[in-house]
Design a protein around this motif. Structure first.
Motif: not given
Length: 240
Positions: A113, A178-179, A181-182, A200
């Protein structure tokens, strides 16, 4: 560019279950036909996709990614699209190796990420609020989202790149997924734009898998000697 025609594959990445929607992506399989950054940037700007990819080595998965206005070291939907198109398991980028796999109708990549550009992740209380958002003025890159079903990990999202050139709203944005999900620390099923779907899954090592459906929409052909191609037009009703 030399005097032979150039074919550009136009993909739809992160399609809905029925194959509709998805974010448009231009792929130049023979990147050597556009040998310098200026030529690549000019073509990406003329095509008008949110990203255009130039493949420099299909066996090693060496690719070069451009928005209509700049070069990117990493982007999610181009890499998912290229992995599907070339049927490869690894792509070599300056930021690091991106691993890919197919799983039935989905193509997945594994990425850090931290490779994703900074985005403003703005949460709303209701999906209807996200749906009602108007396109903001150019400036801040905003990923607007809300829970549709928190227990099931279902998200409603829209992305506004804040750029003056290219699409004012991204139909499906892998890097922002991605961000998010992080930040949330869990697997997500994201409905973005008009109906695109992104999946994700965070890994134990801090990487995140990003997956979706891909289809080939058409192949554009540049005639011999042509430095550019017809501009792409996003149709709000495109897709089956």
């Amino acid at each position: 560019m030399n005097n032979a025609r150039v074919d550009i594959d136009v993909l739809r990445v992160f399609c809905a279950p029925d194959g509709g929607h998805g974010n448009a992506l231009g792929v130049v399989r023979d990147g050597s036909r556009f040998p310098d950054e200026a030529a690549r940037q000019a073509l990406a700007g003329r095509l008008g996709f949110s990203e255009t990819v130039f493949v420099d080595d299909p066996e090693r998965g060496v690719v070069d990614i451009y928005t209509p206005g700049r070069r990117l070291p990493f982007a999610g939907h181009p890499l998912v699209g290229v992995a599907w198109l070339l049927d490869i398991g690894i792509m070599e980028l300056a930021v690091g190796d991106v691993f890919a796999r197919g799983d039935g109708e989905f193509t997945w990549i594994t990425a850090e990420p931290g490779w994703a550009p900074t985005r403003t992740l703005r949460q709303y209380a209701l999906a209807a609020e996200v749906d009602a958002l108007q396109t903001p003025e150019p400036g801040e890159w905003v990923y607007a989202w809300s829970w549709q079903d928190e227990l099931a990990g279902r998200i409603r999202a829209r992305a506004f790149p804040g750029r003056a050139e290219g699409p004012v709203e991204d139909e499906a944005t892998g890097a922002a997924a991605l961000l998010l999900t992080q930040r949330l620390g869990r697997a997500l099923n994201i409905s973005q734009g008009r109906g695109s779907q992104l999946l994700t899954a965070p890994g134990a090592d801090g990487t995140i898998e990003l997956g979706g459906r891909v289809r080939l929409e058409q192949t554009l052909t540049l005639p011999p000697g042509s430095p550019t191609a017809p501009a792409h037009r996003e149709d709000p009703d495109d897709g089956p």
